[in-house]
Write an enzyme that holds these catalytic residues in place. Structure first.
Site, PDB file in Angstrom:
ATOM      1  N   GLU A   1      18.307   5.404  97.481  1.00  0.00           N
ATOM      2  CA  GLU A   1      19.722   5.785  97.469  1.00  0.00           C
ATOM      3  C   GLU A   1      20.511   4.849  96.928  1.00  0.00           C
ATOM      4  OE1 GLU A   1      21.387   5.252 101.350  1.00  0.00           O
ATOM      5  OE2 GLU A   1      19.524   4.041 102.006  1.00  0.00           O
TER       6      GLU A   1
ATOM      7  N   LYS B   1      21.969   1.050 110.048  1.00  0.00           N
ATOM      8  CA  LYS B   1      23.319   0.628 109.364  1.00  0.00           C
ATOM      9  C   LYS B   1      23.430  -0.982 109.803  1.00  0.00           C
ATOM     10  CE  LYS B   1      27.014   3.383 107.899  1.00  0.00           C
ATOM     11  NZ  LYS B   1      26.651   4.001 106.461  1.00  0.00           N
TER      12      LYS B   1
ATOM     13  N   ARG C   1      22.700   7.422 115.908  1.00  0.00           N
ATOM     14  CA  ARG C   1      22.401   6.661 114.946  1.00  0.00           C
ATOM     15  C   ARG C   1      22.581   5.116 115.368  1.00  0.00           C
ATOM     16  NH1 ARG C   1      24.572   7.706 109.001  1.00  0.00           N
ATOM     17  NH2 ARG C   1      26.417   6.834 109.742  1.00  0.00           N
TER      18      ARG C   1
END
Ligand SMILES: *Cc1c(COP(=O)(O)O)cnc(C)c1O
Length: 414
Positions: free
Chosen positions: A296, A260, A158
């Site tokens: 989310e 992120k 990720r």
């Protein structure tokens, strides 16, 4: 650079146990050396601090990250803190792992440094243009003393995806995992005793090279620090109260919501702060186009349960692809639930049997109520649904090594 005194003052309780290379024993003679000009003593201080605070991790360190015997013995005792009252706040530990990229974009010469402030060029890409990514994972101490990591390769991948989006160089999966192992083993005495919590591992990737005009930074720093944290819910699962945000959006199609990157988080603080001031735990975001599909929460993914079906918004670039999310989907499928990743509307949320969030910090967090346009909907069983409870127990037992790891998700450190 922050004075070593201040740095190590934060580590006071530990430095009694700490090795002789602890800089506190080195500083006083230099500070009291009145013959040096202040400039000179500053320079000496910096050099001493540098030399005394770095533990080289050479290429001879094997992939399984066994550190030297002396080094292990320095860190074998448990840190002297109140393990029964661990929260989720910042707690300095002993070491951090640092590795920089070279000109060609390859990372090398990773090393442990004493945990402390870092130096950055004021023109660093991360400070000026937000070229930064973070990761988060946990290490648990098993009863037999070994330490378990949970799917660290997923975090490594990720970070690589995020780096690609943000035009940054990233460490390889092997380098990422090796850094994590070294950082955890060096801070072994900070891994909470079994059942008291876990060691939260925070890898960072930042554009540390200087840029003035908008461009990718020429150099990147990969840094890992760790921090012991308690079990998020001490007295079992505690339901949270969410408010659906109809004005502010966390992400837009084509944006960076799927990675992120640090700027995504500062951007939601305003909505989150306002929600908290009104008594909500956090904000639930909607898609920015139709303003009706669930995305989310600020830092966790969302699931809703209806009968034997579990729904979660599909990952299409505006939602962070959580590793807990992915794991919960697999666990739920293996337990016979029908899991659907697709568009999920607010109506379906308001009509759900159960709602829960997932993320590394909370693992599974049941939602007790959702407020949409001032209307509050509560969920059964005092907000702690049976399915949420069951999935939480299954996943945490697996992460802690209490059940057989048929998925091959955990990685054991000795
Ligand atoms: C980190 C994060 C999550 C959860 O991801 P995990 O890998 O499960 O910890 C969900 N949403 C956002 C916005 C996040 O930053």
């Amino acid at each position: 650079m922050e004075s070593g005194g201040a740095l190590f003052a934060g580590l006071q309780p530990n430095h009694l146990l700490a090795p002789s290379r602890n800089a506190t024993s080195v500083f006083p003679p230099f500070f009291s050396d009145k013959r040096s000009s202040s400039f000179h003593s500053l320079r000496v201080q910096r050099q001493v601090n540098f030399a005394s605070s770095i533990v080289k991790v050479g290429s001879h360190v094997r992939r399984d990250a066994t550190l030297s015997d002396t080094y292990i013995s320095e860190t074998s005792e448990l840190a002297d803190i109140d393990w029964d009252n661990l929260g989720f706040g910042f707690q300095p530990t002993d070491y951090m792992y640092v590795m920089k990229s070279t000109k060609g974009g390859f990372f090398s010469k990773g090393e442990l440094q004493r945990f402390g402030n870092i130096e950055l060029n004021p023109s660093a890409g991360v400070l000026n243009y937000g070229q930064g990514l973070f990761e988060g994972l946990k290490a648990y101490r098993k009863q037999d003393g070994s330490i378990l990591l949970f799917r660290p390769e997923e975090n490594a991948l990720r970070m690589q995806m995020g780096a690609e989006r943000m035009c940054m160089h990233a460490p390889t999966v092997e380098q990422f995992i090796e850094g994590v192992k070294i950082a955890v083993l060096a801070n072994k005495r900070w891994v909470p005793p079994t059942g008291k919590g876990s060691l939260y591992i925070r890898p960072l990737l930042m554009g540390s090279g200087a840029v003035l005009g908008l461009a990718p930074a020429p150099e990147y720093t990969f840094l890992i620090y760790v921090c012991p944290v308690g079990n998020y819910f001490k007295e079992g699962l505690a339901p949270i109260n969410l408010v659906v945000e109809t004005e502010v959006h966390r992400a837009t199609p084509g944006g960076t919501g799927g990675v992120k990157t640090i700027g995504n988080y500062a951007a939601v603080l305003k909505a989150q702060t306002a929600a908290k001031a009104k008594g909500y735990t956090d904000v639930l975001y909607l898609d920015s186009i139709h303003k009706k599909y669930l995305e989310e929460v600020s830092s966790c993914n969302l699931f809703i349960v209806k009968g034997n079906t579990i729904l979660t918004p599909a990952v299409k670039g505006t939602i962070l692809p959580g590793i807990t999310r992915k794991s919960i989907i697999d666990v739920a499928c293996s337990q016979g639930f029908q899991v659907e990743e697709r568009l999920v509307s607010v109506e379906e949320l308001l009509d759900a049997d159960e709602v829960f969030c997932t993320g590394t910090a909370v693992v599974v967090s049941p939602v007790g109520s959702v407020t949409y346009h001032g209307e509050r909907v509560t969920y059964g069983n005092n907000g702690v649904g049976i399915v949420s409870q069951q999935l939480y127990t299954s996943l945490t037992r697996l992460q802690m090594g209490l059940t057989e790891d048929k998925m091959n998700w955990t990685m054991e450190l000795k």
